[in-house]
Each structure stands twice: as C-alpha cells, then as structure tokens.
Design a protein around this motif. Structure first.
Motif, PDB file in Angstrom:
ATOM      1  N   UNK A   1     -13.085   6.217 -11.808  1.00  0.00           N
ATOM      2  CA  UNK A   1     -13.139   7.640 -12.156  1.00  0.00           C
ATOM      3  C   UNK A   1     -11.956   8.433 -11.576  1.00  0.00           C
ATOM      4  N   UNK A   2     -10.940   7.734 -11.083  1.00  0.00           N
ATOM      5  CA  UNK A   2      -9.773   8.435 -10.522  1.00  0.00           C
ATOM      6  C   UNK A   2      -9.046   9.195 -11.629  1.00  0.00           C
ATOM      7  N   UNK A   3      -8.407  10.319 -11.229  1.00  0.00           N
ATOM      8  CA  UNK A   3      -7.636  11.078 -12.211  1.00  0.00           C
ATOM      9  C   UNK A   3      -6.436  11.722 -11.545  1.00  0.00           C
ATOM     10  N   UNK A   4      -5.500  12.193 -12.362  1.00  0.00           N
ATOM     11  CA  UNK A   4      -4.301  12.814 -11.783  1.00  0.00           C
ATOM     12  C   UNK A   4      -3.888  14.031 -12.591  1.00  0.00           C
ATOM     13  N   UNK A   5      -3.132  14.890 -11.923  1.00  0.00           N
ATOM     14  CA  UNK A   5      -2.542  16.065 -12.579  1.00  0.00           C
ATOM     15  C   UNK A   5      -1.053  16.081 -12.284  1.00  0.00           C
ATOM     16  N   UNK A   6      -0.266  16.244 -13.330  1.00  0.00           N
ATOM     17  CA  UNK A   6       1.198  16.390 -13.188  1.00  0.00           C
ATOM     18  C   UNK A   6       1.540  17.847 -13.457  1.00  0.00           C
ATOM     19  N   UNK A   7       2.323  18.446 -12.559  1.00  0.00           N
ATOM     20  CA  UNK A   7       2.861  19.797 -12.800  1.00  0.00           C
ATOM     21  C   UNK A   7       4.374  19.699 -12.760  1.00  0.00           C
ATOM     22  N   UNK A   8       5.002  20.045 -13.874  1.00  0.00           N
ATOM     23  CA  UNK A   8       6.466  20.108 -13.907  1.00  0.00           C
ATOM     24  C   UNK A   8       6.821  21.588 -13.828  1.00  0.00           C
TER      25      UNK A   8
ATOM     26  N   UNK B   1      -7.691   6.510 -20.279  1.00  0.00           N
ATOM     27  CA  UNK B   1      -6.791   6.783 -21.402  1.00  0.00           C
ATOM     28  C   UNK B   1      -6.959   8.163 -22.001  1.00  0.00           C
ATOM     29  N   UNK B   2      -7.637   9.063 -21.260  1.00  0.00           N
ATOM     30  CA  UNK B   2      -7.841  10.430 -21.750  1.00  0.00           C
ATOM     31  C   UNK B   2      -6.774  11.348 -21.151  1.00  0.00           C
ATOM     32  N   UNK B   3      -6.135  12.128 -22.020  1.00  0.00           N
ATOM     33  CA  UNK B   3      -5.014  12.975 -21.587  1.00  0.00           C
ATOM     34  C   UNK B   3      -5.162  14.352 -22.217  1.00  0.00           C
ATOM     35  N   UNK B   4      -4.787  15.391 -21.481  1.00  0.00           N
ATOM     36  CA  UNK B   4      -4.710  16.742 -22.034  1.00  0.00           C
ATOM     37  C   UNK B   4      -3.528  17.428 -21.355  1.00  0.00           C
ATOM     38  N   UNK B   5      -3.020  18.499 -21.949  1.00  0.00           N
ATOM     39  CA  UNK B   5      -1.878  19.164 -21.315  1.00  0.00           C
ATOM     40  C   UNK B   5      -1.487  20.430 -22.039  1.00  0.00           C
ATOM     41  N   UNK B   6      -0.648  21.219 -21.376  1.00  0.00           N
ATOM     42  CA  UNK B   6      -0.135  22.439 -22.007  1.00  0.00           C
ATOM     43  C   UNK B   6       1.185  22.819 -21.344  1.00  0.00           C
ATOM     44  N   UNK B   7       1.909  23.696 -22.013  1.00  0.00           N
ATOM     45  CA  UNK B   7       3.126  24.290 -21.441  1.00  0.00           C
ATOM     46  C   UNK B   7       2.931  25.799 -21.434  1.00  0.00           C
TER      47      UNK B   7
ATOM     48  N   UNK C   1       8.834  18.110 -27.327  1.00  0.00           N
ATOM     49  CA  UNK C   1       9.440  16.949 -26.662  1.00  0.00           C
ATOM     50  C   UNK C   1       9.173  16.979 -25.155  1.00  0.00           C
ATOM     51  N   UNK C   2       9.287  18.156 -24.534  1.00  0.00           N
ATOM     52  CA  UNK C   2       9.079  18.258 -23.079  1.00  0.00           C
ATOM     53  C   UNK C   2       7.620  17.981 -22.722  1.00  0.00           C
ATOM     54  N   UNK C   3       6.686  18.608 -23.457  1.00  0.00           N
ATOM     55  CA  UNK C   3       5.267  18.390 -23.194  1.00  0.00           C
ATOM     56  C   UNK C   3       4.888  16.948 -23.540  1.00  0.00           C
ATOM     57  N   UNK C   4       5.432  16.441 -24.638  1.00  0.00           N
ATOM     58  CA  UNK C   4       5.109  15.086 -25.082  1.00  0.00           C
ATOM     59  C   UNK C   4       5.597  14.017 -24.112  1.00  0.00           C
ATOM     60  N   UNK C   5       6.795  14.200 -23.570  1.00  0.00           N
ATOM     61  CA  UNK C   5       7.297  13.236 -22.572  1.00  0.00           C
ATOM     62  C   UNK C   5       6.425  13.252 -21.324  1.00  0.00           C
ATOM     63  N   UNK C   6       6.036  14.454 -20.893  1.00  0.00           N
ATOM     64  CA  UNK C   6       5.200  14.572 -19.691  1.00  0.00           C
ATOM     65  C   UNK C   6       3.824  13.954 -19.941  1.00  0.00           C
ATOM     66  N   UNK C   7       3.255  14.207 -21.128  1.00  0.00           N
ATOM     67  CA  UNK C   7       1.941  13.655 -21.462  1.00  0.00           C
ATOM     68  C   UNK C   7       1.995  12.128 -21.529  1.00  0.00           C
TER      69      UNK C   7
ATOM     70  N   UNK D   1      10.605  27.111 -20.545  1.00  0.00           N
ATOM     71  CA  UNK D   1       9.277  26.606 -20.909  1.00  0.00           C
ATOM     72  C   UNK D   1       8.241  26.926 -19.830  1.00  0.00           C
ATOM     73  N   UNK D   2       8.718  27.261 -18.607  1.00  0.00           N
ATOM     74  CA  UNK D   2       7.772  27.535 -17.526  1.00  0.00           C
ATOM     75  C   UNK D   2       7.146  26.236 -17.036  1.00  0.00           C
ATOM     76  N   UNK D   3       5.882  26.324 -16.655  1.00  0.00           N
ATOM     77  CA  UNK D   3       5.219  25.151 -16.086  1.00  0.00           C
ATOM     78  C   UNK D   3       4.613  24.269 -17.192  1.00  0.00           C
ATOM     79  N   UNK D   4       4.754  22.954 -17.022  1.00  0.00           N
ATOM     80  CA  UNK D   4       4.050  21.994 -17.892  1.00  0.00           C
ATOM     81  C   UNK D   4       2.975  21.337 -17.035  1.00  0.00           C
ATOM     82  N   UNK D   5       1.752  21.305 -17.537  1.00  0.00           N
ATOM     83  CA  UNK D   5       0.648  20.694 -16.792  1.00  0.00           C
ATOM     84  C   UNK D   5      -0.008  19.615 -17.657  1.00  0.00           C
TER      85      UNK D   5
END
Length: 299
Positions: free
Chosen positions: A63-70, A87-93, A44-50, A76-80
């Motif tokens: 070609x702009x892009x962004x990175x979110x760090x929670x 519309x391309x997304x990737x992430x991890x916790x 849920x935490x990673x999914x909400x952030x994604x 859970x530590x850091x969520x990136x």
C-alpha cells in the motif's frame, strides 16, 4: 499483451546487475490532457512527470505510495503527481494552458515551461510514522535528467531515465512512455561504458513506440537480449476523490466558515485538483453539513 494498452514491465538484465523498468503511458497522459485541458507544452511536462511517477510507483510495495512535486520557476508553476504500487496515477499542473514556441531542436520546450531552476520534491508514504522525503535542485528542466539526478543524489542509485510524450497538432497525445535503468552492485567498468553508450544511442522513447515497439522492446534497445522480465503491471489514471471525502473536507472547515459560505453564496462548488471533477452542494446540503460541524454537547 495488447500493443496499445498502458503497461509497465520490470525485470533485470546482464545477470542481475541491472534493474530495468519501461512503461507505455499513452492512455494515462491522454486522460490527464483531457481532464485538465492541457496545452501541448504543459501536456509534455505533466506527462513526463506522470510517467516517472508510474515507474517509481512500481518500485514500491503493497500500500506504499508517493508524491512528486516539480517546483520550477517556469510559467507552468507546480506539477504534482501521485502514484502507488498498483499502477494508479493522478496528477495536475498549476497552469495547464502553458504552451511555448518549440525549442532550438524543434521539440516542445518543456524546460522553458518547467523552468531551469527550482526543486523536485519526492515524498514516499512507506507506512512508517514519517514519510520519506527527498529533494534535489532542478538541473535541466527537461525532467528526465532531473529524475536521473534525483536517483543519483537522493537514493544513491545510479540510473538512466528516459521520458517522452508525443503530442499531435490538435493537442491530443499520440504516444507517451519512459524507462528507468538502475545499476546494481557488480557491474564492471566495461559494462558500465557499454550501458552508457547504449543509453546515449537510443532513439526517443516515443519514436520507438511509434515504430510499434513494446516497453520490453524499448528495454532491448538498451540492454540487448539478456533481459529477464519479472512481471508486468497495468497502468491507469485513478483519483481517490469522492463526494464523501469532499463533504468531510467541508465539515472540517468548521461552523463559522460554513455559515459564512451559506450566507454569502447559498451554495458551494468544490473542484478536485487532480481530476477536475466538480462537486456541487446546495443550501440544504450545506445546512446538513453545518449541523455536523457544530460542536456536540458533552453527554
């Protein structure tokens, strides 16, 4: 538009005084869950952030892009999350196996996993020399409120953010999605009150998706029928890692570190944080990379 595909819609409402985005991210969050083996609260935490990342990516161009760090103080530590305008997304916790007892509302305790203090950092690569960076303190840890706060403070854009992930008892993702509604100049006090009431009354996004609502339908719950959809964007998990990139990373370690790896292990395994793909290199491959890492004699 297929009812079960991940899609983002964006448009305006109320004569162009509100900018609206809504997304279904069920497949994307499901892919993250499978790749990282996240437990329900972490899902849920990673999914909400994604989901927030997917929508914020759609606010970018070209070609702009962004990175979110929670970065909260929770287990859970850091969520990136990385997202772009396509519309391309990737992430991890950091700790995908976090699962906590439900909170007092009987819901997944996302704030407990993320932590109720810490920071959200957002970095945007807008093709300029320096990326744009914004940071705000975490104010709730439930994430939707935190992103609402980010828009108000860091981008000076009053916004309402809704994010949701519904997880099955076996840990799989049933529904995921979200919306961001932004106030543009010209909104009257009466309209603002009406908007606040509508946002306050809306059922959870996942409940609406469960009833078969489309992202467009979710927006109509907030703004009514005075909604103009400008375009739609398919959303998908995508990772930029490749064998070539990993080889370049190993070469960049330099001669002495690569020699050490060959002597100690005779092999190397590199796992991509974002997609959990494993790249394996045997001694022969590492020796080739070592040749590339050695300083070249000046001709």
């Amino acid at each position: 538009m297929e009812h079960n595909k991940d899609i983002l819609v964006r448009g305006t409402a109320w004569g162009g005084k509100i900018r609206v985005f809504a997304a279904r991210t069920t497949e994307l969050v499901g892919e993250l869950q499978r790749r990282h083996g996240t437990m329900p609260t972490a899902t849920a935490a990673l999914g909400r952030t994604a989901t927030a990342g997917a929508i914020m990516g759609a606010m970018l161009k070209g070609e702009e892009k962004l990175t979110i760090q929670v970065k909260g103080e929770g287990p859970i530590g850091q969520i990136v999350v990385d997202a772009n305008a396509h519309g391309e997304v990737r992430g991890y916790a950091d700790h995908p196996h976090v699962h906590l007892a439900s909170n007092d509302k009987g819901k997944l305790d996302v704030a407990g996993a993320v932590g109720r203090s810490g920071y959200i950092h957002i970095s945007k690569d807008l093709g300029l020399k320096e990326p744009y960076r914004g940071s705000v303190p975490i104010i709730s840890g439930e994430l939707a409120e935190d992103f609402t706060y980010y828009f108000a403070v860091s981008e000076q854009t009053p916004s309402a953010v809704g994010l949701g992930v519904l997880v099955d008892t076996d840990g799989s993702v049933i529904h995921a999605g979200g919306f961001i509604v932004q106030i543009l100049p010209g909104l009257t006090d009466e309209e603002l009150t009406k908007l606040e009431q509508a946002v306050g009354m809306i059922p959870p996004v996942t409940a609406l998706l469960d009833q078969g609502e489309t992202p467009e339908g979710v927006l109509k719950w907030i703004v009514g029928d005075d909604l103009v959809i400008h375009d739609t964007l398919p959303l998908a998990f995508a990772c930029k890692c490749s064998s070539d990139r990993v080889e370049q990373t190993l070469v960049s370690l330099g001669e002495s570190e690569l020699t050490q790896i060959i002597e100690d292990n005779g092999k190397a395994e590199v796992v991509c944080h974002f997609c959990n793909e494993t790249y394996s290199f045997d001694r022969t491959q590492l020796e080739k990379l070592l040749d590339q890492a050695k300083p070249k004699p000046i001709q």
